[in-house]
Structure formats: C-alpha cells, structure tokens
Design a protein around this motif. Structure first.
Motif, PDB file in Angstrom:
ATOM      1  N   GLY A  13     -24.958   3.836  24.794  1.00 21.98           N
ATOM      2  CA  GLY A  13     -24.984   2.621  23.989  1.00 21.98           C
ATOM      3  C   GLY A  13     -26.015   2.663  22.888  1.00 21.98           C
ATOM      4  O   GLY A  13     -26.255   1.672  22.207  1.00 21.98           O
ATOM      5  N   SER A  38     -19.492  -7.915  26.159  1.00 19.05           N
ATOM      6  CA  SER A  38     -18.154  -7.977  26.745  1.00 19.05           C
ATOM      7  C   SER A  38     -17.141  -8.223  25.647  1.00 19.05           C
ATOM      8  O   SER A  38     -17.466  -8.720  24.570  1.00 19.05           O
ATOM      9  CB  SER A  38     -18.070  -9.089  27.799  1.00 19.05           C
ATOM     10  OG  SER A  38     -18.185 -10.358  27.188  1.00 19.05           O
ATOM     11  N   ASP A  56     -13.666  -7.073  29.614  1.00 17.32           N
ATOM     12  CA  ASP A  56     -14.299  -5.787  29.919  1.00 17.32           C
ATOM     13  C   ASP A  56     -15.748  -5.841  29.449  1.00 17.32           C
ATOM     14  O   ASP A  56     -16.054  -6.478  28.440  1.00 17.32           O
ATOM     15  CB  ASP A  56     -13.579  -4.635  29.191  1.00 17.32           C
ATOM     16  CG  ASP A  56     -12.159  -4.437  29.667  1.00 17.32           C
ATOM     17  OD1 ASP A  56     -11.921  -4.515  30.883  1.00 17.32           O
ATOM     18  OD2 ASP A  56     -11.277  -4.202  28.816  1.00 17.32           O
ATOM     19  N   PHE A  58     -19.517  -3.676  28.530  1.00 16.08           N
ATOM     20  CA  PHE A  58     -19.927  -2.414  27.930  1.00 16.08           C
ATOM     21  C   PHE A  58     -21.393  -2.478  27.524  1.00 16.08           C
ATOM     22  O   PHE A  58     -22.022  -3.531  27.552  1.00 16.08           O
ATOM     23  CB  PHE A  58     -19.067  -2.087  26.704  1.00 16.08           C
ATOM     24  CG  PHE A  58     -18.931  -3.237  25.741  1.00 16.08           C
ATOM     25  CD1 PHE A  58     -19.971  -3.606  24.897  1.00 16.08           C
ATOM     26  CD2 PHE A  58     -17.764  -3.978  25.697  1.00 16.08           C
ATOM     27  CE1 PHE A  58     -19.844  -4.673  24.024  1.00 16.08           C
ATOM     28  CE2 PHE A  58     -17.620  -5.053  24.821  1.00 16.08           C
ATOM     29  CZ  PHE A  58     -18.664  -5.396  23.980  1.00 16.08           C
ATOM     30  N   THR A  59     -21.905  -1.324  27.106  1.00 12.63           N
ATOM     31  CA  THR A  59     -23.226  -1.199  26.491  1.00 12.63           C
ATOM     32  C   THR A  59     -22.997  -0.809  25.037  1.00 12.63           C
ATOM     33  O   THR A  59     -22.160   0.035  24.741  1.00 12.63           O
ATOM     34  CB  THR A  59     -24.069  -0.132  27.217  1.00 12.63           C
ATOM     35  OG1 THR A  59     -24.235  -0.528  28.571  1.00 12.63           O
ATOM     36  CG2 THR A  59     -25.429   0.022  26.574  1.00 12.63           C
ATOM     37  N   GLY A  73     -20.108   1.465  20.319  1.00  6.40           N
ATOM     38  CA  GLY A  73     -20.113   1.634  21.763  1.00  6.40           C
ATOM     39  C   GLY A  73     -20.366   3.067  22.190  1.00  6.40           C
ATOM     40  O   GLY A  73     -20.888   3.892  21.431  1.00  6.40           O
TER      41      GLY A  73
END
Length: 142
Positions: A13, A38, A56, A58-59, A73
């Motif tokens: 990330g 998200s 979903d 994520f970082t 991402g």
C-alpha cells in the motif's frame, strides 16, 4: 489513523519505483501511504461481475500532485487516477463522512462505458479534511 499492518510489516500500500518517481516529478502536494480503505459496489454490473451490494477492503496510498488525484493500491494498481484537467474529475462526489474518513463516490459508467451502478471509495486518513479541501479547490469549489 495508524497505518495498516500490511503496510507496517510489508510496505504493502506504499508508493514504489517508477510510479513514485512519476508522481514526484508532477510535484506531490499531499500524500498519505499505507492507509486502510474500502470500496462499495451498489447495484453494480460489469462484464463478469454483478452485485446488489458488495464491499472490499484494502491498503492504499492517496496522492494529490500538481496535476492529478490518485489512490494507488497493491502492486501500484490505480484505483482512482484522474488528472484535474479531465472533465470526469468534476463528476467525483467528494466528502468527509466523519473525522478521518474521506469518501469518493461516482457512477461506475464514468470510467467504463460497459459498467453500471455506483462505486464508493472510503479512505481512513487523518488528513481527510485536507484532502477534501485540496480536491475541492482543484475542482473550483463545487
């Protein structure tokens, strides 16, 4: 907000390599790496995927340069990558839902003609208000 574990342990990330050099050459104005976020798909359809509601996590790294807004991402995959000169930038609905939570929403067909529905990104950053203020200034304060 603290950085995600994936970022602290593995630098997932974060910006790296060629993309980081490109963004730096554009003049980075604001950046926050390794933050959680998200994406929510609402009444979403695209070839190979259909969902009434799906989220979903994520970082991600958020970046504002002199020329663009980007959310990058894992593996330097852009989730959002819009130059300020692109007419679609003004169609992004940008808000701070609560302290530390930047929301960017748009119609899925904005970037893909064969997609439909709504996409909402939420980014957990202490700089949420600063990001929104800078993005609003770039869009003429809409």
């Amino acid at each position: 907000m603290s950085k995600t574990l994936l970022y602290r342990w593995f630098r997932i990330g974060g910006l790296s390599g060629q993309l980081k050099a490109q963004l730096e050459s554009e003049g980075i104005l604001l950046q926050d790496e390794g933050i959680g976020g998200s994406v929510t798909y609402i009444k979403f359809h695209r070839p190979g995927m259909s969902s009434g509601w799906e989220r979903d996590w994520f970082t991600v790294s958020l970046v504002i340069t002199q020329t663009r807004y980007a959310a990058i991402g894992i593996r330097s995959r852009p989730m959002i990558n819009v130059p300020f000169t692109d007419a679609r930038f003004s169609d992004l609905v940008i808000s701070v839902e609560k302290a530390g939570l930047l929301k960017v929403a748009f119609d899925a067909s904005l970037f893909h003609s064969d997609w439909s529905g709504k996409i909402e990104y939420r980014f957990h950053t202490d700089e949420a208000q600063t990001f929104m203020d800078m993005l609003m200034a770039r869009s003429g304060g809409r």
